[in-house]
Design a protein around this motif. Structure first.
Motif, short mmCIF file in Angstrom:
data_model
loop_
_atom_site.label_atom_id
_atom_site.label_comp_id
_atom_site.label_asym_id
_atom_site.label_seq_id
_atom_site.Cartn_x
_atom_site.Cartn_y
_atom_site.Cartn_z
N UNK A 135 21.16 -34.36 -33.24
CA UNK A 135 20.00 -33.79 -34.13
C UNK A 135 19.34 -34.98 -34.80
N UNK A 136 18.37 -34.56 -35.50
CA UNK A 136 17.39 -35.74 -36.01
C UNK A 136 18.14 -36.47 -37.10
N UNK A 137 18.97 -35.97 -38.05
CA UNK A 137 19.61 -36.65 -39.00
C UNK A 137 20.83 -37.29 -38.66
N UNK A 138 21.40 -36.78 -37.41
CA UNK A 138 22.70 -37.44 -37.12
C UNK A 138 22.10 -38.85 -36.20
N UNK A 139 20.90 -38.62 -35.44
CA UNK A 139 20.27 -39.49 -35.00
C UNK A 139 19.82 -40.84 -35.71
N UNK A 140 19.18 -40.29 -37.01
CA UNK A 140 19.02 -41.44 -38.11
C UNK A 140 20.12 -42.27 -38.49
N UNK A 141 21.27 -41.65 -38.42
CA UNK A 141 22.51 -42.19 -38.83
C UNK A 141 22.96 -43.22 -37.58
N UNK A 149 15.36 -40.81 -28.26
CA UNK A 149 15.88 -39.79 -29.34
C UNK A 149 15.87 -38.17 -28.75
N UNK A 150 14.64 -37.85 -28.56
CA UNK A 150 14.43 -36.44 -28.28
C UNK A 150 15.23 -35.89 -26.83
N UNK A 151 15.60 -36.92 -26.08
CA UNK A 151 16.35 -36.41 -25.01
C UNK A 151 17.85 -36.39 -25.38
N UNK A 152 18.19 -37.18 -26.48
CA UNK A 152 19.45 -36.67 -27.15
C UNK A 152 19.90 -35.51 -27.69
N UNK A 153 18.67 -35.09 -28.20
CA UNK A 153 18.70 -33.52 -28.95
C UNK A 153 19.10 -32.49 -27.87
N UNK A 204 29.60 -36.02 -28.65
CA UNK A 204 28.49 -35.79 -27.72
C UNK A 204 28.69 -36.59 -26.38
N UNK A 205 28.11 -36.40 -25.33
CA UNK A 205 28.50 -36.83 -23.96
C UNK A 205 28.08 -38.33 -24.03
N UNK A 206 28.59 -38.89 -22.86
CA UNK A 206 28.34 -40.46 -22.84
C UNK A 206 26.79 -40.76 -22.56
N UNK A 207 26.35 -40.13 -21.80
CA UNK A 207 24.97 -40.17 -21.90
C UNK A 207 24.18 -40.23 -23.20
N UNK A 208 24.48 -39.39 -23.89
CA UNK A 208 24.00 -39.47 -25.12
C UNK A 208 24.12 -40.53 -26.02
N UNK A 209 25.09 -41.20 -26.02
CA UNK A 209 25.69 -42.29 -26.90
C UNK A 209 25.11 -43.48 -26.15
N UNK A 210 24.94 -43.61 -24.86
CA UNK A 210 24.29 -44.62 -24.19
C UNK A 210 22.63 -44.77 -24.60
N UNK A 211 22.17 -43.58 -24.82
CA UNK A 211 20.61 -43.59 -25.12
C UNK A 211 20.44 -43.96 -26.77
#
Length: 294
Positions: A32-38, A23-27, A205-212
């Motif tokens: 962000x933290x709330x978007x990641x929770x969703x 999760x921290x890599x995607x930041x 977000x970039x593809x790498x972020x969505x994969x993670x």
């Protein structure tokens, strides 16, 4: 105490200790933290749906289960994840982890004073040792921000609520895949509403972020949650809370391996003490389990 329940809880704790690193890599990639929770909950929905269809598990639930799962997802999942992830922006991860991992104490106190359960000597000793071990993770240089400290502490309370609610509201009787499906579905809707009004959700977000994000979602919201719920159903809420303390140990190891963080003597001692407390509880088979697990 059954070995299967212990192993399932430990594996789930390892998963939950590893995924925050993803999760921290995607930041750093714009999330962000709330978007990641969703996203963590949303992307788990199709995987769990396919599992239910493959296993031919009916989706039907009654009104009581709908209410219980709604409360579980809102308080135990959405609030816990959002508060803990957000607290990292205010205080160090060590301090936040320490405050969050006071939840075994909250669970034990609730069992004693609210549900009138008698905790055996082994669990009390293990709990005390675990809390001492967690204290070694405190980053004293980063605990000055009261907002972050309060967020992390409340996340521990809400996670303790999650453990107890599953146990005491008989949600442990529901198929774990079915329960997880509804938990992530309810959580996604709740977080989507909150993110839209708050403007926190990140779409570009970039593809790498969505994969993670997807990888993190499957690990935490599919595998981790299911295993943890199965663990609670076998060994009970207090024991599950103590065995889940493998999570901060995993976080330390993950930090060393992925981010090349240096592990100091303080954290090493914390890991050792927590491991001793968990091992003591696991081998203390002579103690009668007084928890009510239906």
């Amino acid at each position: 105490m059954k070995v299967k329940g212990i192993l399932l809880t430990i594996i789930s704790a390892i998963i939950f200790g590893f995924t925050p690193a993803l999760a921290s890599i995607t930041y750093g990639l714009g999330n962000n933290s709330l978007s990641m929770t969703f996203y963590r909950n949303f992307f788990a929905i199709p995987f769990l749906f396919l599992i239910l269809k493959y296993k031919k598990i009916p989706l039907k639930i009654n009104i009581k289960e709908v209410k219980d799962i709604f409360i579980l997802s809102l308080i135990g999942v959405v609030l816990t994840t959002a508060l803990l992830y957000s607290s990292y922006s205010y205080i160090g991860i060590g301090a936040a982890t320490t405050l969050h991992f006071l939840y075994p104490m909250f669970v034990a106190l609730a069992c004693m004073f609210i549900f009138k359960e008698q905790l055996g000597r082994g669990k009390i000793i293990s709990l005390i040792l675990a809390l001492v071990g967690v204290a070694f993770f405190m980053d004293l240089k980063s605990n000055g921000n009261m907002i972050g400290a309060i967020m992390a502490l409340i996340s521990g309370l809400t996670y303790g609520f999650y453990i107890l609610w599953i146990d005491k509201r008989n949600l442990i009787k529901m198929n774990p895949y079915k329960l997880s499906f509804y938990v992530v579905t309810f959580s996604s809707v709740e977080m989507l509403i909150g993110n839209i009004f708050g403007g926190y959700i990140k779409l570009n977000l970039p593809i790498k972020a969505y994969i993670l994000i997807i990888f993190c979602s499957v690990l935490a919201s599919v595998v981790g949650i299911v295993l943890f719920q199965m663990g609670i159903s076998i060994i009970g809420s207090t024991s599950a809370a103590i065995f889940s303390l493998f999570e901060p140990i995993t976080s330390v190891v993950t930090g060393v391996i992925i981010f090349d963080e240096n592990i100091n003597l303080q954290k090493l001692l914390g890991c050792i003490i927590i491991f001793i407390s968990i091992t003591y509880l696991a081998v203390n088979k002579g103690e009668k389990n007084t928890e009510v697990v239906e």
